[in-house]
Design a protein around this motif. Structure first.
Motif, PDB file in Angstrom:
ATOM      1  N   LEU A  60      -5.401   7.704  -8.958  1.00  0.00           N
ATOM      2  CA  LEU A  60      -4.011   7.514  -8.843  1.00  0.00           C
ATOM      3  C   LEU A  60      -2.952   8.352 -10.464  1.00  0.00           C
ATOM      4  O   LEU A  60      -3.973   8.426 -11.359  1.00  0.00           O
ATOM      5  N   SER A  61      -2.147   9.593  -9.213  1.00  0.00           N
ATOM      6  CA  SER A  61      -1.297  10.582 -10.291  1.00  0.00           C
ATOM      7  C   SER A  61      -0.507   9.571 -10.586  1.00  0.00           C
ATOM      8  O   SER A  61       0.272   9.657 -10.211  1.00  0.00           O
ATOM      9  N   ILE A  62      -0.505   9.710 -11.791  1.00  0.00           N
ATOM     10  CA  ILE A  62       0.842   8.572 -12.999  1.00  0.00           C
ATOM     11  C   ILE A  62       2.164   9.608 -13.115  1.00  0.00           C
ATOM     12  O   ILE A  62       3.177   8.192 -13.417  1.00  0.00           O
ATOM     13  N   LYS A  63       1.752  11.080 -13.604  1.00  0.00           N
ATOM     14  CA  LYS A  63       2.633  11.669 -14.200  1.00  0.00           C
ATOM     15  C   LYS A  63       2.047  13.188 -13.046  1.00  0.00           C
ATOM     16  O   LYS A  63       0.772  13.213 -13.305  1.00  0.00           O
ATOM     17  N   THR A  64       2.890  13.070 -12.440  1.00  0.00           N
ATOM     18  CA  THR A  64       2.983  14.634 -11.863  1.00  0.00           C
ATOM     19  C   THR A  64       3.111  16.072 -12.073  1.00  0.00           C
ATOM     20  O   THR A  64       4.046  15.737 -11.762  1.00  0.00           O
ATOM     21  N   GLY A  65       1.966  17.126 -12.234  1.00  0.00           N
ATOM     22  CA  GLY A  65       2.884  18.538 -12.720  1.00  0.00           C
ATOM     23  C   GLY A  65       3.822  18.909 -13.674  1.00  0.00           C
ATOM     24  O   GLY A  65       4.127  18.442 -14.174  1.00  0.00           O
ATOM     25  N   ALA A  66       4.054  20.142 -13.820  1.00  0.00           N
ATOM     26  CA  ALA A  66       4.757  20.876 -14.612  1.00  0.00           C
ATOM     27  C   ALA A  66       3.802  20.130 -15.822  1.00  0.00           C
ATOM     28  O   ALA A  66       4.420  19.905 -17.719  1.00  0.00           O
ATOM     29  N   ALA A  93       5.179  -1.431 -12.348  1.00  0.00           N
ATOM     30  CA  ALA A  93       4.617  -1.855 -10.691  1.00  0.00           C
ATOM     31  C   ALA A  93       4.388  -0.936  -9.923  1.00  0.00           C
ATOM     32  O   ALA A  93       2.911  -1.782  -9.207  1.00  0.00           O
ATOM     33  N   ARG A  94       4.543   0.081  -9.597  1.00  0.00           N
ATOM     34  CA  ARG A  94       3.987   0.596  -8.382  1.00  0.00           C
ATOM     35  C   ARG A  94       2.743   1.231  -9.057  1.00  0.00           C
ATOM     36  O   ARG A  94       1.263   0.747  -7.443  1.00  0.00           O
ATOM     37  N   VAL A  95       2.477   1.602  -9.685  1.00  0.00           N
ATOM     38  CA  VAL A  95       0.745   1.469 -10.567  1.00  0.00           C
ATOM     39  C   VAL A  95       0.367   0.140 -10.242  1.00  0.00           C
ATOM     40  O   VAL A  95      -1.661   0.857  -9.213  1.00  0.00           O
ATOM     41  N   VAL A  96       0.429  -1.265 -10.332  1.00  0.00           N
ATOM     42  CA  VAL A  96      -0.330  -2.265 -10.068  1.00  0.00           C
ATOM     43  C   VAL A  96      -0.684  -2.316  -8.827  1.00  0.00           C
ATOM     44  O   VAL A  96      -1.760  -2.716  -8.144  1.00  0.00           O
ATOM     45  N   GLU A  97       0.777  -1.555  -7.723  1.00  0.00           N
ATOM     46  CA  GLU A  97       0.590  -2.600  -6.434  1.00  0.00           C
ATOM     47  C   GLU A  97      -0.483  -1.683  -5.548  1.00  0.00           C
ATOM     48  O   GLU A  97      -1.674  -1.857  -5.531  1.00  0.00           O
ATOM     49  N   GLU A  98      -0.517  -0.215  -6.264  1.00  0.00           N
ATOM     50  CA  GLU A  98      -1.895   1.333  -5.601  1.00  0.00           C
ATOM     51  C   GLU A  98      -2.685   0.836  -6.493  1.00  0.00           C
ATOM     52  O   GLU A  98      -4.095   0.669  -5.480  1.00  0.00           O
ATOM     53  N   ALA A  99      -3.314   0.119  -7.626  1.00  0.00           N
ATOM     54  CA  ALA A  99      -4.737  -0.651  -8.108  1.00  0.00           C
ATOM     55  C   ALA A  99      -5.005  -1.647  -6.858  1.00  0.00           C
ATOM     56  O   ALA A  99      -6.526  -2.020  -6.751  1.00  0.00           O
ATOM     57  N   GLN A 100      -4.454  -2.963  -6.479  1.00  0.00           N
ATOM     58  CA  GLN A 100      -4.132  -3.553  -5.995  1.00  0.00           C
ATOM     59  C   GLN A 100      -4.847  -3.837  -4.452  1.00  0.00           C
ATOM     60  O   GLN A 100      -5.944  -3.555  -3.823  1.00  0.00           O
ATOM     61  N   ALA A 101      -3.976  -2.251  -4.280  1.00  0.00           N
ATOM     62  CA  ALA A 101      -4.484  -1.796  -3.027  1.00  0.00           C
ATOM     63  C   ALA A 101      -6.043  -1.009  -2.857  1.00  0.00           C
ATOM     64  O   ALA A 101      -6.966  -1.469  -1.869  1.00  0.00           O
ATOM     65  N   ALA A 102      -5.857  -0.676  -4.239  1.00  0.00           N
ATOM     66  CA  ALA A 102      -7.360   0.595  -4.053  1.00  0.00           C
ATOM     67  C   ALA A 102      -9.363  -1.163  -4.945  1.00  0.00           C
ATOM     68  O   ALA A 102      -9.785  -0.489  -3.772  1.00  0.00           O
ATOM     69  N   ARG A 103      -8.277  -1.866  -5.122  1.00  0.00           N
ATOM     70  CA  ARG A 103      -9.626  -2.683  -5.513  1.00  0.00           C
ATOM     71  C   ARG A 103      -9.597  -3.746  -4.313  1.00  0.00           C
ATOM     72  O   ARG A 103     -10.836  -3.775  -3.378  1.00  0.00           O
ATOM     73  N   ASP A 104      -8.510  -3.540  -2.962  1.00  0.00           N
ATOM     74  CA  ASP A 104      -8.662  -4.468  -1.607  1.00  0.00           C
ATOM     75  C   ASP A 104      -9.678  -3.703  -0.565  1.00  0.00           C
ATOM     76  O   ASP A 104     -10.246  -3.825   0.047  1.00  0.00           O
ATOM     77  N   LYS A 105      -9.306  -1.988  -0.825  1.00  0.00           N
ATOM     78  CA  LYS A 105     -10.456  -1.295  -0.269  1.00  0.00           C
ATOM     79  C   LYS A 105     -12.108  -1.768  -0.775  1.00  0.00           C
ATOM     80  O   LYS A 105     -12.697  -0.805  -0.195  1.00  0.00           O
TER      81      LYS A 105
END
Ligand code: SAM
Ligand code: DTB
Ligand code: SF4
Length: 387
Positions: A60-66, A93-105
């Motif tokens: 997951l990109s937690i900070k993108t570009g520039a 919270a958003r990062v944790v949500e994405e991590a949870q989804a990755a774990r579930d997959k």
């Protein structure tokens, strides 16, 4: 060790882990007939790993570009016009949500990447919180945030970060053609700081950037002669990004990519070699050859940092077609934790039989039953203590 070691020599016990590879030896491996090289790499692979298990990470990109750096391959460098949509540091919270989804997959490791030269002091508390919270989901954690000083590396290690990714990218000789805003030595210092802080190292490079075979040899020599081999070695195929100076570089022969994976496997027999960026542009047959050559880790999920990765359903199908199973570290952790619990219960029983345990407990804790360890059903790790 001769570059042409016969497969009969390739058992876990007699394939020494070396840190003194000469360029000429690595050259000789690259020069082997393709079938001989693959046979040797596959033999080393199965002497150290289950050849049909592949570790699966999600990015997951937690900070993108520039980004202030000028890496000529990168969509996120502020030096080039790549029309990438920039994004500030994501909320925890958003990062944790994405991590949870990755774990579930089915991911066992969650890798978080930031387009920074190095993290700023004011970013650190958020980043550390991400590590703690993602880890509490039962996932292994990895971050790639640019250069780290010793204090930053220690703070990440204290928060529980398992892996830090920092690539050497290419040979010391070709490096200056690709990046001018940080040196090869800067990268080696960050790797040393990560190691000294006690974290596992994820370090590899990119091929297909217009470099010569000699540069691929040089990159692998640098990696293999580090004081400890990186636990994880990502081999990225350049994803060509419009707007970057490397957008129109010639394609690398896919067999040369497979050779690079095979040589990495032979030089670093105990490391996970990751078939990393560039899978979307590779056919299934080339990927299968990489697995045969000893690649045993991939990024899973539709997105890398800013570019596409194969659909999860496609990867599942590919795994099925090849009889590959994802390595589930949670089950491994669960097995270990389970074994510990059983050992503790046996010891408890033995003490009880000897009439000692409860007497001692009665004296010290007013007769409370001893605690039993309970395994968390999701993470497989000891979770709560039941009385
Ligand atoms: N900014 C941090 C750094 O460079 O240390 C972390 C993120 S950076 C995107 C992580 C790694 O991704 C790079 O070192 C490079 O090896 C790889 N990478 C970046 N862009 C790529 C591309 N277009 N194709 C293949 N690999 C790439
Ligand atoms: C690594 O060696 N490859 C990953 C990870 N480490 C961070 C990144 C690949 C990035 C590919 C280009 C992109 O998606 O921006
Ligand atoms: Fe920045 Fe990392 Fe991209 Fe280089 S590779 S431009 S440091 S994000």
């Amino acid at each position: 060790m001769p570059a042409t070691a016969s497969p009969a020599q390739s058992s876990a016990s007699d394939v020494a882990v070396r840190h003194d590879w000469k360029r000429s030896e690595i050259d000789a491996l690259f020069a082997l007939p393709f079938n001989d090289l693959l046979f040797q790499a596959a033999s080393v692979h199965r002497a150290h790993f289950d050849p049909n298990a592949v570790q699966v990470s999600t990015l997951l990109s937690i900070k993108t570009g520039a980004c202030p750096e000028d890496c000529k391959y990168c969509s996120q460098s502020g030096h080039y016009n790549t029309e990438l949509e920039k994004e500030k540091l994501l909320e925890v919270a958003r990062v944790v949500e994405e991590a949870q989804a990755a774990r579930d997959k089915g991911a066992s490791r969650f890798c978080m990447g930031a387009a920074w030269r190095s993290p700023r002091d004011k970013d650190m508390p958020y980043v550390l919180d991400m590590v703690r919270q993602v880890k509490s989901l039962g996932l292994e954690t990895c971050m790639t945030l640019g250069m780290l000083d010793q204090g930053q590396a220690e703070a990440l290690a204290d928060a529980g970060l398992d892996y830090y990714n920092h690539n050497l990218d290419t040979s010391p000789e070709y490096y200056g053609q690709v990046i001018t805003t940080r040196t090869y030595n800067d990268r080696l210092s960050t790797l040393a700081n990560v190691r000294d802080a006690g974290m596992k190292v994820c370090c590899g490079g990119i091929v297909g950037m217009g470099e010569q075979r000699d540069d691929r040899v040089g990159l692998l020599q640098q990696l293999a002669n580090l004081p400890h081999h990186p636990e994880s070695v990502p081999i990225n195929m350049l994803v060509k990004i419009e707007g970057t100076p490397l957008a129109d570089v010639d394609d690398l022969d896919p067999f040369e990519f497979v050779r690079t994976v095979a040589v990495a496997r032979i030089l670093m027999p105990e490391s996970y070699v990751r078939l990393s960026a560039g899978r979307q542009e590779m056919n299934d047959e080339a990927q299968a050859l990489c697995f045969l050559a000893g690649a045993n880790s991939i990024f899973y999920g539709e997105r890398l940092l800013t570019t596409d990765n194969p659909e999860a359903s496609h990867d599942k199908q590919l795994f099925n077609r090849l009889g590959i199973h994802p390595l589930d570290l949670r089950h491994e952790a669960s097995d270990e934790a389970h074994e510990e619990v059983i050992k503790a219960q046996v010891a408890e029983q033995q003490a009880e039989d000897a009439g000692l345990f409860y007497n001692a407990m009665a004296q010290s804790e007013g007769g409370k039953r001893p605690a039993k360890h309970v395994l968390d059903k999701d993470t497989g790790r000891p979770a709560a203590t039941e009385h």
